[in-house]
Every structure is written in C-alpha cells, then in structure tokens.
Scaffold this motif. Structure first.
Motif, PDB file in Angstrom:
ATOM      1  N   ALA A 266     -91.685 -14.153 -59.160  1.00 44.59           N
ATOM      2  CA  ALA A 266     -90.592 -12.666 -59.629  1.00 44.59           C
ATOM      3  C   ALA A 266     -89.602 -13.179 -59.104  1.00 44.59           C
ATOM      4  O   ALA A 266     -88.367 -12.746 -60.419  1.00 44.59           O
ATOM      5  CB  ALA A 266     -91.114 -11.622 -58.108  1.00 44.59           C
ATOM      6  N   VAL A 267     -89.274 -13.926 -58.382  1.00 51.32           N
ATOM      7  CA  VAL A 267     -87.196 -14.148 -58.325  1.00 51.32           C
ATOM      8  C   VAL A 267     -86.856 -14.997 -59.370  1.00 51.32           C
ATOM      9  O   VAL A 267     -85.283 -14.804 -60.371  1.00 51.32           O
ATOM     10  CB  VAL A 267     -86.803 -15.102 -57.232  1.00 51.32           C
ATOM     11  N   THR A 268     -87.514 -15.377 -59.827  1.00 51.79           N
ATOM     12  CA  THR A 268     -87.356 -16.574 -61.196  1.00 51.79           C
ATOM     13  C   THR A 268     -87.266 -15.023 -62.761  1.00 51.79           C
ATOM     14  O   THR A 268     -86.594 -15.894 -63.207  1.00 51.79           O
ATOM     15  CB  THR A 268     -88.641 -17.552 -61.267  1.00 51.79           C
ATOM     16  N   ILE A 269     -88.176 -14.404 -62.693  1.00 48.42           N
ATOM     17  CA  ILE A 269     -87.705 -13.459 -63.284  1.00 48.42           C
ATOM     18  C   ILE A 269     -86.666 -12.847 -63.346  1.00 48.42           C
ATOM     19  O   ILE A 269     -86.176 -12.619 -64.132  1.00 48.42           O
ATOM     20  CB  ILE A 269     -89.101 -12.855 -63.650  1.00 48.42           C
ATOM     21  N   ILE A 270     -86.683 -12.659 -62.466  1.00 48.58           N
ATOM     22  CA  ILE A 270     -85.277 -11.560 -62.275  1.00 48.58           C
ATOM     23  C   ILE A 270     -83.819 -11.840 -62.305  1.00 48.58           C
ATOM     24  O   ILE A 270     -83.170 -12.055 -62.337  1.00 48.58           O
ATOM     25  CB  ILE A 270     -85.286 -11.173 -60.131  1.00 48.58           C
ATOM     26  N   PHE A 271     -83.885 -13.889 -61.183  1.00 49.25           N
ATOM     27  CA  PHE A 271     -83.008 -14.364 -61.806  1.00 49.25           C
ATOM     28  C   PHE A 271     -82.929 -14.292 -63.922  1.00 49.25           C
ATOM     29  O   PHE A 271     -81.022 -14.323 -64.140  1.00 49.25           O
ATOM     30  CB  PHE A 271     -83.000 -15.448 -61.455  1.00 49.25           C
ATOM     31  N   GLU A 272     -83.438 -15.062 -63.955  1.00 54.15           N
ATOM     32  CA  GLU A 272     -83.299 -15.032 -65.730  1.00 54.15           C
ATOM     33  C   GLU A 272     -83.086 -13.460 -66.322  1.00 54.15           C
ATOM     34  O   GLU A 272     -82.469 -13.869 -67.397  1.00 54.15           O
ATOM     35  CB  GLU A 272     -84.528 -15.251 -66.004  1.00 54.15           C
ATOM     36  N   ALA A 273     -83.579 -12.084 -66.339  1.00 52.73           N
ATOM     37  CA  ALA A 273     -82.735 -11.489 -66.950  1.00 52.73           C
ATOM     38  C   ALA A 273     -81.463 -11.089 -65.979  1.00 52.73           C
ATOM     39  O   ALA A 273     -80.557 -11.164 -66.977  1.00 52.73           O
ATOM     40  CB  ALA A 273     -83.810 -10.028 -65.863  1.00 52.73           C
ATOM     41  N   CYS A 274     -81.062 -11.271 -64.928  1.00 55.73           N
ATOM     42  CA  CYS A 274     -79.543 -11.640 -64.761  1.00 55.73           C
ATOM     43  C   CYS A 274     -78.328 -12.509 -65.434  1.00 55.73           C
ATOM     44  O   CYS A 274     -78.111 -11.951 -66.177  1.00 55.73           O
ATOM     45  CB  CYS A 274     -79.647 -12.010 -62.942  1.00 55.73           C
ATOM     46  N   LEU A 275     -79.104 -13.658 -65.669  1.00 53.89           N
ATOM     47  CA  LEU A 275     -78.721 -14.629 -66.848  1.00 53.89           C
ATOM     48  C   LEU A 275     -78.252 -14.099 -67.929  1.00 53.89           C
ATOM     49  O   LEU A 275     -77.148 -15.032 -68.439  1.00 53.89           O
ATOM     50  CB  LEU A 275     -79.353 -15.672 -66.296  1.00 53.89           C
ATOM     51  N   ASP A 276     -78.931 -13.392 -68.476  1.00 55.70           N
ATOM     52  CA  ASP A 276     -79.232 -12.853 -69.714  1.00 55.70           C
ATOM     53  C   ASP A 276     -77.551 -11.787 -69.815  1.00 55.70           C
ATOM     54  O   ASP A 276     -77.042 -11.501 -71.047  1.00 55.70           O
ATOM     55  CB  ASP A 276     -79.759 -11.837 -70.301  1.00 55.70           C
ATOM     56  N   ASP A 277     -77.366 -10.788 -69.075  1.00 60.33           N
ATOM     57  CA  ASP A 277     -76.136 -10.535 -68.203  1.00 60.33           C
ATOM     58  C   ASP A 277     -75.102 -11.402 -68.073  1.00 60.33           C
ATOM     59  O   ASP A 277     -74.983 -12.191 -66.980  1.00 60.33           O
ATOM     60  CB  ASP A 277     -76.864  -9.065 -67.244  1.00 60.33           C
ATOM     61  N   LYS A 278     -73.771 -11.672 -68.990  1.00 58.57           N
ATOM     62  CA  LYS A 278     -73.206 -12.690 -68.603  1.00 58.57           C
ATOM     63  C   LYS A 278     -72.212 -12.136 -68.040  1.00 58.57           C
ATOM     64  O   LYS A 278     -71.181 -12.733 -66.881  1.00 58.57           O
ATOM     65  CB  LYS A 278     -72.674 -12.775 -69.803  1.00 58.57           C
ATOM     66  N   LEU A 279     -71.986 -11.021 -67.493  1.00 53.67           N
ATOM     67  CA  LEU A 279     -70.865 -10.071 -66.756  1.00 53.67           C
ATOM     68  C   LEU A 279     -71.581  -9.528 -65.511  1.00 53.67           C
ATOM     69  O   LEU A 279     -71.979  -8.963 -65.925  1.00 53.67           O
ATOM     70  CB  LEU A 279     -69.983  -8.828 -67.755  1.00 53.67           C
ATOM     71  N   ALA A 280     -70.861  -9.510 -64.458  1.00 54.54           N
ATOM     72  CA  ALA A 280     -71.050  -8.996 -63.506  1.00 54.54           C
ATOM     73  C   ALA A 280     -69.998  -7.730 -63.496  1.00 54.54           C
ATOM     74  O   ALA A 280     -68.727  -7.892 -63.683  1.00 54.54           O
ATOM     75  CB  ALA A 280     -70.975  -9.852 -61.682  1.00 54.54           C
ATOM     76  N   THR A 281     -70.082  -6.570 -62.794  1.00 58.16           N
ATOM     77  CA  THR A 281     -69.505  -5.272 -62.734  1.00 58.16           C
ATOM     78  C   THR A 281     -69.490  -4.614 -61.436  1.00 58.16           C
ATOM     79  O   THR A 281     -70.952  -4.714 -61.168  1.00 58.16           O
ATOM     80  CB  THR A 281     -69.565  -3.939 -63.910  1.00 58.16           C
ATOM     81  N   VAL A 282     -67.775  -4.205 -60.452  1.00 60.99           N
ATOM     82  CA  VAL A 282     -67.647  -3.958 -59.943  1.00 60.99           C
ATOM     83  C   VAL A 282     -68.144  -2.553 -59.521  1.00 60.99           C
ATOM     84  O   VAL A 282     -67.503  -2.247 -59.931  1.00 60.99           O
ATOM     85  CB  VAL A 282     -66.746  -4.456 -59.440  1.00 60.99           C
ATOM     86  N   THR A 283     -68.630  -2.154 -58.774  1.00 64.12           N
ATOM     87  CA  THR A 283     -69.603  -1.160 -58.149  1.00 64.12           C
ATOM     88  C   THR A 283     -68.819  -0.536 -57.551  1.00 64.12           C
ATOM     89  O   THR A 283     -68.558   0.993 -57.599  1.00 64.12           O
ATOM     90  CB  THR A 283     -71.112  -0.770 -58.107  1.00 64.12           C
ATOM     91  N   LYS A 284     -68.498  -1.419 -56.506  1.00 62.76           N
ATOM     92  CA  LYS A 284     -68.140  -0.262 -55.311  1.00 62.76           C
ATOM     93  C   LYS A 284     -67.069  -1.280 -54.345  1.00 62.76           C
ATOM     94  O   LYS A 284     -67.114  -1.937 -54.620  1.00 62.76           O
ATOM     95  CB  LYS A 284     -69.030   0.281 -54.551  1.00 62.76           C
ATOM     96  N   VAL A 285     -65.836  -0.538 -54.443  1.00 60.00           N
ATOM     97  CA  VAL A 285     -64.460  -1.152 -53.498  1.00 60.00           C
ATOM     98  C   VAL A 285     -64.109  -0.177 -52.565  1.00 60.00           C
ATOM     99  O   VAL A 285     -63.707   0.488 -52.513  1.00 60.00           O
ATOM    100  CB  VAL A 285     -63.555  -1.891 -54.702  1.00 60.00           C
ATOM    101  N   GLN A 286     -64.412  -0.671 -50.635  1.00 59.24           N
ATOM    102  CA  GLN A 286     -64.364   0.375 -49.799  1.00 59.24           C
ATOM    103  C   GLN A 286     -62.933  -0.612 -48.799  1.00 59.24           C
ATOM    104  O   GLN A 286     -63.802  -1.260 -48.383  1.00 59.24           O
ATOM    105  CB  GLN A 286     -65.331   1.026 -49.436  1.00 59.24           C
ATOM    106  N   LYS A 287     -61.951   0.242 -48.732  1.00 53.45           N
ATOM    107  CA  LYS A 287     -61.545  -0.601 -47.321  1.00 53.45           C
ATOM    108  C   LYS A 287     -61.368   0.722 -46.507  1.00 53.45           C
ATOM    109  O   LYS A 287     -61.115   1.912 -47.086  1.00 53.45           O
ATOM    110  CB  LYS A 287     -59.857  -0.319 -47.596  1.00 53.45           C
TER     111      LYS A 287
END
Length: 625
Positions: A266-287
């Motif tokens: 399951a982790v392998t499948i999730i990880f490979e799906a993440c790798l397909d998405d080259k970029l990570a998006t910042v969804t929250k910054v809270q101070k």
C-alpha cells in the motif's frame, strides 16, 4: 499567676519542641520523661484566647501509640487455620518502648483541665490524636479535648493555631481504625496461607516472609503486567514516506500525516503516485502565539513523581526527607492533595525570604518587583492543607545532600507557580504532495519566564523554519520510502507506577511510597537505572521470579476479581472516604470488606495448587517462563 493546666501533645518530638519554643517565647523548662530518650516535657505559661493564662505542658508521642493485634492464643502461625483470622479476637496493644510515653500522658492529664492535641492534620494524625485522648482519659476521664489545626511550624501559624482550637473529627478516627483492622485481618490471613503453603517448596523461600497486602499486590500487579507486555512484545515492520526540502540552506523535514502503515504494498502504491506529482503545494502556513503553562501548586503525589524522576531518589526517600524539612520548619506539611492556594494566602512574605539565595534569589526578587502572578488553581482540595511550599529560608549549610535537593525542588516549584507561563511563537506548515499531506512544526521561545527558575521542565526553540507562503509549489529535495520496527514499551518507572496507583486508588498520597518500598523489601521486585538514561537515569522496576509467580498464581486461581488488580482495594479506599464523610459506619464497612476478601480467601485456599504450581515453575525451576 497562671490558672488552669493545659496538656498539649504533638505527633513527634520535633514538632513538640518547635511549638513549645514558639508559644513559650524562650521561657520554657524542659524535663526528660522516664523510660524514653526522645520524648520530653516542655513546661511554660501561655495566654490562650479561649482559656486565659494557663500553665502548659507540651509533650509528644512517636507516631502511633497503640497497635492492633490478635489475641495471644493466635500468636503461633499454626495455632489455627489462617481463615479463622477473619473473625479472631483482637486486642489493642502498646509496644514496650512506648509504654512510658503512654504513662506520661496519663500522668500529665491527671491535673489538666484541657487536652490540646497537636498531631498532624490528616486522617492518620486524627487517629493518633484519638489514641492520645484515650490515654489521657485513663488519667482524667473529665478532661476536655480539642485539637490544633496547622500546616507548618512557622511561629505566626503556630500562634494562630493555638488561639483557634477545633474539635476532633471522629469520622476520620473511625476510618483509620477500619483500615487498621482490615489490613491486620486480610494481611495476616493471606500472609500465613502463602508462607505455610509456599515456603516449603524451596530452600530459598524457607526463611522468607511471603507477605500479602491489599495495596501491596495491586502495586506488584502493575509491575508484572508491564513486564509481561515487554517480554511478550513482538516487533512489527512498518513503512513510511519521508519528504525533505532545503530552502535558504535549511533542511526541513516534513512528517507524513498517516505516520506509518504496516502494509508495504500500500505504501509503495501511494509513494509511486506521489512521485508522479513532481511538485508539492503549500496548503497551510500558520504562525500563532503559544505558551507552556507554569506548573500547578505542589501535591504529595506530584512531589513523589517528580522527586523520583529528577532527584535520583526513591519516592520513599523523598517523603522521608520532606517530613524532616517540615519538622525543621523549612516547608509546609508534605501530605496534601490540594493543588490550589487559598485566596488570602500570604505569598509576598514567603517569596521575600527566598531573595537571599545565590541561585534563585534574583528570580524571587523579580517576582517581588512586579513579576508575581497568582498561581493557577488545580481541581483538588482536601480542605486540610495548602499545597506544599517553602515556609522559611534554609541556607545550604543547614541541610544534608538529600535535604538540599528536595528543598530546592519545593522552592523552585513554588517560585515557578508564582511566575508567568513561558511564551513562544509556533509555526505550522502543511504541504500536499500527490494525494498525501505532510507537515512540519517550528517553535521560537520568546520569553522563558518560569523556566528560568524551574529547570525540571524543558521547552526549547527548534530550528528556525524558512519562509513559505500558501499556494506556492516546490520540488522536494529528497523523498524516500523507508521502513522501521515498532519498539517494546519500557519497564515501569517509579513516576509511572505512582501515576497508576493514584489513578486506580491504591493507597493514599501519604502511603503510596510505603507500598512501593514494601514490594522491594519483600524481594518481589528489583530496580535498575533505565538504559540509555545516563548517570541520573530514572529507576525502572523488574519483578523477581517470586513476584511474577505470585501474580500469575493468583491470576490462575480464577478469582472473579483478581487480587493483583486494583478493584477490591479501590473499593475499600472509597468506603474509607465514605466513613470520613459520615455516610458509612466503621462496623458496616469492616464487615462488608471482610466478606469480600473472605470469599477471595476461600477460593484461593481451595485452588492453592495454582499458586504452588506458579512458584514451582518460576522460583524452584529457576525460569521466568
């Protein structure tokens, strides 16, 4: 000229001496009593608000004056079947070394109009006061009985107590009398059964007292339960995704929101799906501002837990030292459930006394100069004593090594309570990579406040996080799928054991340390420093083969409610409380509890083979399983 005579009796010689000195104003005559080197009679005059100018004799006992035992015909362990001890006749006894103390009270009471009791203001102290009253009435049946209510031996507090006598609390006296009778009958019957049946199984057990106590066994049960969990633990492999990003030369580790999964595919499948998405998006910054709360005022249980965690002492040692500091007038009464100070409490004078110290004096001065904050209030109040706090300043030269450690902890805790919460700024960042969420947390400590005087708490700034903005994207610097293994829990430590006892109603705050010491003395458990903890490591408990055998044996007897579990004793403690509150009588509570334990005894006796088998398996055959 002084009029009537008042007899004052304290629980310990040190308290008698301190009270006499405060009330006498230096004009005191001291007489030793015949037959005891520790107890003295202090004679002086004092003007009581209630009784006028009186001639006073101040003396003491040495803790409990009397004991409860079986009729002498039951003295031999083979004089009767142990089950008969549930109903056997009992007698109140006075130890040979305390007879002179009892006679002194009778003698002094003959010419006194009032008996003024100065025993500790807790349940046990109330019962000791009852024992003193009984002896005084043998000398003078018409003597008037009052008691002093006090929490420390500071002069103003003692004078206030002397001017405000109160009545004794018979309900508390009865609750302790019930506990004493139950402990005697239950402890003796089970102990004799265990010794008679188990000592003969092995040379090593032949001369060993295999004692039973209704608090002792649940305490041992907690230790054995954790030991079995550690021994039976089987590590499992898990997998997780690690994501890092380097910005402004700072490497940021983002933690997977799922933490880890036990399914590699399951982790392998999730990880490979993440790798397909080259970029990570910042969804929250809270101070946001954050705080670390200053500690609550100090109770007995908390003193035992923190003392055994930070002071390299057992809870039993901590309590013994705290008692000495109380008797010397340096701290307040160390047995209290209260974690809230009364509104009218005089903080300033107590803090002022600590300003002379080289280590925390400057901090105390800062509180006087405007840094004082009213302490937080917890949810417990025993209506008897305030939280534990320093009363007078003690120079380091006046204390031995252990006294220094406990005194310093009490002072620092008190000053921390009177300070302000530590202030900081927390930063939380969340990113979305593929279908998964990752987060990181940063902390910047802005004002240490109470932490400057209370080194037992830790709150440190983490590595500074670089700036991120919501909606921006970045390419992860590193992304890996890694594995790990679950780890066994540690063996039980003393702070953890005290927490379990407190939560399950085993013993009172004043007796927990004694029950822990007892299972060590009986060789049911050993202690050792927790591995990897360094020189000041907290101690952890490992049951001996006998300790494991006793708990497993009782579990195998097939009792409806096992004696290794806390339920029976917890119920008994609740009944003691009911006696204290006047809701139950001593007679009905004793009978009810004896009926419950008699049922357990009969079942144990009929299935004694289960206990013998467990002792043979572990102790005789030399294995822990």
């Amino acid at each position: 000229m002084p009029g009537q005579k008042i007899l004052c009796v304290a629980e310990k010689p040190a308290i008698a001496k301190a009270v006499a000195q405060h009330l006498a104003g230096g004009q005191v005559t001291t007489h030793p009593i015949r037959g005891n080197q520790y107890v003295k009679n202090y004679e002086f005059d004092y003007n009581f608000r209630q009784w006028g100018n009186c001639s006073v004799t101040m003396t003491s006992v040495l803790g409990h004056l009397t004991g409860l035992d079986f009729d002498p015909k039951y003295k031999s362990w083979k004089s009767c079947h142990p089950r008969e001890l549930f109903d056997a006749n009992t007698v109140t006894t006075i130890d040979k070394d305390k007879k002179s103390v009892a006679e002194n009270i009778q003698q002094q009471a003959r010419h006194a109009r009032v008996l003024f009791i100065w025993t500790d203001c807790d349940r046990e102290g109330e019962h000791i006061g009852g024992e003193v009253r009984d002896q005084a009435k043998k000398g003078n049946p018409n003597i008037i009985v009052k008691r002093a209510r006090f929490s420390n031996t500071e002069k103003a507090h003692v004078v206030q107590a002397a001017q405000s006598p109160i009545d004794m609390d018979e309900c508390q006296v009865n609750a302790v009398a019930a506990r004493i009778e139950l402990d005697l009958r239950i402890g003796a019957s089970f102990t004799r059964l265990q010794c008679l049946e188990l000592q003969r199984l092995s040379e090593t057990l032949h001369d060993q007292t295999i004692s039973y106590g209704s608090c002792q066994f649940p305490t041992l049960g907690f230790v054995v339960d954790r030991y079995n969990r550690v021994r039976n633990f089987k590590p499992e492999t898990f997998w997780l995704i690690k994501l890092t990003h380097t910005r402004d030369k700072i490497k940021v580790n983002f933690n997977w929101q799922r933490v880890h999964l036990f399914d590699r595919a399951a982790v392998t499948i999730i990880f490979e799906a993440c790798l397909d998405d080259k970029l990570a998006t910042v969804t929250k910054v809270q101070k946001k501002p954050t705080s670390k709360w200053r500690p609550l005022p100090l109770t007995t249980v908390e003193l035992q837990k923190q003392g055994s965690r930070f002071l390299c002492m057992t809870s039993h040692q901590v309590m013994a030292v705290a008692e000495k500091l109380y008797q010397k007038g340096f701290i307040s009464y160390p047995r209290t459930e209260t974690d809230q100070f009364p509104r009218e409490f005089g903080f300033e004078a107590l803090i002022q006394r600590q300003t002379q110290d080289n280590s925390w004096g400057q901090f105390a001065q800062g509180l006087i100069n405007g840094g004082f904050h009213t302490p937080r209030s917890g949810s417990h109040n025993d209506q008897a004593h305030p939280p534990i706090h320093p009363v007078n300043y003690a120079a380091a030269s006046a204390l031995d090594q252990n006294e220094k450690k406990v005194y310093e902890f009490v002072v620092r805790r008190f000053l921390a309570c009177c300070s302000e919460d530590a202030k900081g700024e927390a930063t939380d960042i969340e990113v979305r990579w593929g279908s998964e969420t990752f987060h990181t947390h940063g902390l910047l400590v802005l004002q240490r406040n109470y932490l400057d005087v209370y080194p037992y708490d830790k709150w440190e700034s983490s590595q500074q996080l670089p700036a991120y903005t919501v909606g921006e994207t970045f390419k992860p610097t590193e992304a890996n799928m890694v594995d790990g293994k679950t780890t066994a829990p540690g063996y039980l430590t003393e702070p953890e054991l005290i927490t379990l006892m407190d939560a399950n109603g085993i013993g009172t705050d004043a007796t927990m340390a004694e029950h822990i010491a007892k299972i060590k003395d009986r060789a049911y458990v050993d202690t050792r420093p927790r591995s990897g903890g360094g020189r000041n490591s907290v101690q952890e408990f490992i049951p001996t083969t006998l300790g494991v055998a006793l708990i497993e044996g009782y579990d195998n007897v097939g009792l409806d409610v096992s004696v290794s579990k806390p339920f029976l004793r917890k119920e008994m403690e609740l009944k003691m409380k009911a006696i204290c509150e006047g809701r139950r009588s001593k007679t009905e509570v004793v009978q009810e509890s004896l009926d419950q334990y008699r049922e357990v005894f009969v079942k144990t006796n009929s299935q004694i083979g289960a206990l013998r088998d467990a002792v043979t398996k572990y102790v005789v055959n030399g294995g822990r399983g």
